[in-house]
Design an enzyme around this catalytic site. Structure first.
Site, PDB file in Angstrom:
ATOM      1  CB  CYS A 170      -0.996   0.032   1.151  1.00  0.00           C
ATOM      2  SG  CYS A 170      -1.165  -1.479   2.073  1.00  0.00           S
ATOM      3  NE  ARG A 194       2.357  -8.646   5.642  1.00  0.00           N
ATOM      4  CZ  ARG A 194       1.068  -8.581   5.352  1.00  0.00           C
ATOM      5  NH1 ARG A 194       0.218  -9.325   6.022  1.00  0.00           N
ATOM      6  NH2 ARG A 194       0.638  -7.769   4.406  1.00  0.00           N
ATOM      7  CD  GLN A 210      -0.500  -8.567   0.449  1.00  0.00           C
ATOM      8  OE1 GLN A 210       0.048  -7.539   0.101  1.00  0.00           O
ATOM      9  NE2 GLN A 210      -1.256  -8.647   1.524  1.00  0.00           N
ATOM     10  CG  ASP A 240      -2.169  -5.496  -2.322  1.00  0.00           C
ATOM     11  OD1 ASP A 240      -3.373  -5.360  -2.023  1.00  0.00           O
ATOM     12  OD2 ASP A 240      -1.236  -5.090  -1.619  1.00  0.00           O
ATOM     13  CG  HIS A 293      -3.690  -0.378  -2.530  1.00  0.00           C
ATOM     14  ND1 HIS A 293      -2.536  -1.070  -2.819  1.00  0.00           N
ATOM     15  CD2 HIS A 293      -4.056  -0.760  -1.279  1.00  0.00           C
ATOM     16  CE1 HIS A 293      -2.211  -1.810  -1.764  1.00  0.00           C
ATOM     17  NE2 HIS A 293      -3.120  -1.651  -0.825  1.00  0.00           N
ATOM     18  CE  LYS A 332     -11.621  -7.023   8.980  1.00  0.00           C
ATOM     19  NZ  LYS A 332     -10.561  -7.963   9.141  1.00  0.00           N
ATOM     20  CG  HIS A 363      -6.013  -1.602   1.774  1.00  0.00           C
ATOM     21  ND1 HIS A 363      -4.666  -1.409   1.830  1.00  0.00           N
ATOM     22  CD2 HIS A 363      -6.554  -0.632   2.533  1.00  0.00           C
ATOM     23  CE1 HIS A 363      -4.412  -0.367   2.597  1.00  0.00           C
ATOM     24  NE2 HIS A 363      -5.538   0.116   3.045  1.00  0.00           N
TER      25      HIS A 363
HETATM   26 ZN   LIG Z   1      -3.119  -2.453   1.051  1.00  0.00          ZN
END
Ligand SMILES: [Zn+2]
Ligand SMILES: [Zn+2]
Length: 645
Positions: free
Chosen positions: A335, A364, A382, A384, A386, A470, A516
């Site tokens: 992000c 992580r 991910q 991912d 945004h 969320k 996200h």
């Molecule tokens: Zn994010």
């Protein structure tokens, strides 16, 4: 009289002293027979005890997690009672309900317990259960509680930490235990029990403390449910993604590379690539723009985003450069990078929404004990993206993301799912950042989007992150296990921290809202879930090898090569089993490898330019021309993978 409000909002009057059981009985005798626990004004109460006054009451049966928890908590009492019958000197410590069943941590002193003891304990537990002993919770003074456990240092320690006046014991039969409550009416509800295993456990999880024996058990209100559960466990073992991943040659781990860092083998990498292409294509159709960002970022980036303050200490530590003063972090999240891309040029309301997508690999730190196959790893990718939009665009964007998530579920044959909407705590609004007005807007946008998409959903108050509400999808796999997949998260925090702006139609400067979203979550975890869901039998469009060509002898190798060549020209993935094995053996091995189609080729096939087709798990489906076969499989692929619109 007391007024009891039921979950549907209706209010009923009862005599003083009425219990949750009486309320259930006033609704139907069937409910009264099945009620296992009750929640009164957000607190668990004993089903048979008088309700303290007016309030909201929810009754729980086996079908709810609360009902199961009370059932298994009560079963832990039954286990402890029975253990003391066989081991009178054993010292009991704690015994909670867990996700599937319950355990009790016991100090067996110089005695021990093993698998050979399970059957007699199960038998005695059932005999005790049949007596239908009521569970009776009652208050006890601290002094009396301590007096009861003079020879048990564990219970003594627990009681020392409790407040006098708040201590309760639970009695059933001639057995008493320190307990906070939440029981089923009596032991007679417990119709099937199984002691599952024993394991070592330190008192209070601290390795400096004495080691105890943790006895795991599970129980059910019907014998058939236990049988079903044990069969499910057997099947889950067969479908363990770590086992299947190895058998199908998808991924591996190397201690030398490092713990929790998966290595994708060629077949696994190709499968993952296909999944990525599938989502990339749908995202292109949905107006996403791919971006690419590096695997590390300046420490300052994560100080700005707040990730460093929150997770820095428990994560991989900064990488320093040969030159002083520069520090970098392995990217834990994409992000912040995407925020900087947003900021790379001035934005107007006309540009919004903007959707940046990246298959971004992040790192992580997880403790080594927490690592598990592909589901808990230290490096993962991910899917991912945004989304940056105006507050008014939020609902529309949410609906589009929901469409994308449902498209993935449908294509990959996840038929059962529900949505969980996580909102703010009703009582305490102080722990959330962002204006009340924006929160209201976002929360209603999510609720409306979910309703308009006719998704089955539950609302959880207090489950929102501090930076936004969320939506999560809870998916049931083929074995009925729940997985959380496809989170969509609203964020007011990062746009603030990165001072993201756009010029509105009013010519004023505004903050965009950020979303996200990651429909797969991570490629690693998703492949693991998918493997266990389909038991390694991937849909034909996705599976590593679609067709195994099995020549019945070396004489037909040339023809097998020709078949393979023609199928590859038709976009099919093939392999030839060139081994000098009998055809039966080749078929069995192809079955084990879960290859959807096997083509047996010999003299007859070579002469007529045909193939004899076997389908995985089904057997012979006849002889056809190579072209017919290719068309059949390609049609199956195109039926499975419709375009996203
Ligand atoms: Zn994010
Ligand atoms: Zn209890």
């Amino acid at each position: 009289m007391i007024n009891i409000t039921l979950p549907d909002g209706s209010v009923k009057q009862f005599e003083d002293g009425a219990s949750a059981f009486d309320v259930a009985n006033s609704i139907s005798s069937g409910l009264a027979r099945n009620v296992l626990s009750a929640t009164f004004n957000d607190k668990t109460v004993e089903v048979m005890d008088p309700l303290p006054g007016d309030g909201n009451l929810t009754l729980h049966t086996w079908d709810s997690q609360e009902g199961k928890t009370a059932f298994w908590h009560s079963s832990a009492h039954l286990l402890a009672q029975t253990i003391l019958q066989f081991y009178p000197d054993a010292k009991l410590t704690i015994g909670p309900a867990i996700e599937n069943g319950f355990y009790y941590d016991v100090d067996f002193g110089d005695k021990s317990i093993g698998e050979g003891d399970f059957a007699k304990i199960e038998k005695a537990m059932l005999e005790n259960a049949r007596q239908k002993h009521s569970f009776k919770l009652h208050p006890v003074s601290k002094a009396d509680a301590l007096a009861m456990y003079t020879d048990n240092p564990y219970k003594t320690e627990l009681i020392e930490n409790l407040t006098d006046g708040e201590i309760t014991f639970c009695d059933h039969a001639d057995f008493t235990d320190l307990c906070r409550g939440g029981h089923i009416p009596n032991t007679g509800f417990i119709k099937a029990v199984k002691v599952m295993s024993v394991a070592g456990a330190y008192w209070r999880g601290d390795e400096n403390n004495p080691q105890l024996t943790r006895v795991y058990g599970i129980s059910f209100p019907k014998a058939a449910l236990l049988k079903e559960y044990l069969e499910l466990l057997e099947e889950a073992k067969k479908r363990d993604h770590r086992k299947l991943g190895k058998e199908l040659g998808l991924f591996t781990f190397s201690q030398r590379v490092g713990q929790g860092l998966p290595l994708w083998l060629p077949k696994g990498a190709a499968l993952r690539e296909r999944l990525e292409q599938f989502l990339k294509k749908a995202q292109r159709a949905a107006g996403y723009e791919p971006v690419i960002t590096p695997h590390i970022g300046s420490k300052e980036l994560y100080v700005t985003s707040g990730h460093y303050a929150k997770y820095g200490k428990d994560s991989f530590q900064p990488i320093s450069t040969p030159v002083d003063g520069e520090e970098y972090l392995l990217k834990p999240m994409n992000c912040p990078h995407h925020c900087e891309i947003y900021k790379s040029e001035p934005r107007s309301y006309r540009d919004l929404p903007i959707r940046f997508a990246e298959f971004g690999t992040v790192y992580r730190y997880e403790q080594s004990g927490e690592l598990h196959g592909l589901t808990r790893v230290r490096g993962f990718t991910q899917d991912d993206a945004h989304l940056f939009c105006t507050p008014d665009q939020l609902k529309e964007e949410f609906k589009k993301v929901i469409d994308l998530v449902l498209y993935i579920f449908k294509t990959l044959d996840f038929k059962e799912y529900k949505a969980q909407v996580s909102l703010r705590d009703k009582e305490d609004r102080s722990k959330y950042i962002g204006s009340d007005e924006n929160w209201e807007k976002a929360e209603s946008a999510i609720k409306e989007a979910v309703a308009e998409k006719e998704l089955p959903f539950v609302v959880e108050y207090g489950e929102a992150a501090f930076y936004g509400p969320k939506l999560d999808f809870m998916v049931k796999d083929a074995l009925g296990r729940q997985w959380q997949l496809g989170t969509i998260q609203v964020d007011y925090n990062l746009p603030e921290r990165f001072e993201l702006e756009y010029k509105g139609s009013d010519n004023e400067t505004h903050r965009p809202v950020m979303i996200h979203r990651a429909p797969f979550g991570s490629m690693e975890r998703f492949v693991a879930v998918l493997l266990e869901h389909c038991g390694g039998n991937f849909p034909v469009w996705l599976t590593p090898d679609q067709v195994a060509i099995l020549p019945i002898s070396e004489k037909y190798m040339d023809y097998a090569q020709k078949v393979s060549y023609l199928l590859k020209n038709n976009d099919l993935r093939t392999l030839i089993d060139e081994r000098a094995e009998k055809t039966g053996r080749k078929i069995r091995d192809a079955e084990v490898s879960k290859i959807p189609y096997m083509l047996i080729v010999g003299e007859k096939e070579a002469e007529t330019n045909t193939v004899s087709v076997r389908k995985h798990g089904e057997g012979d489906i006849g002889t056809m021309s190579i072209e017919e076969f290719a068309n059949m499989v390609n049609k199956e692929v195109s039926d499975q993978i419709e375009n996203f619109e």
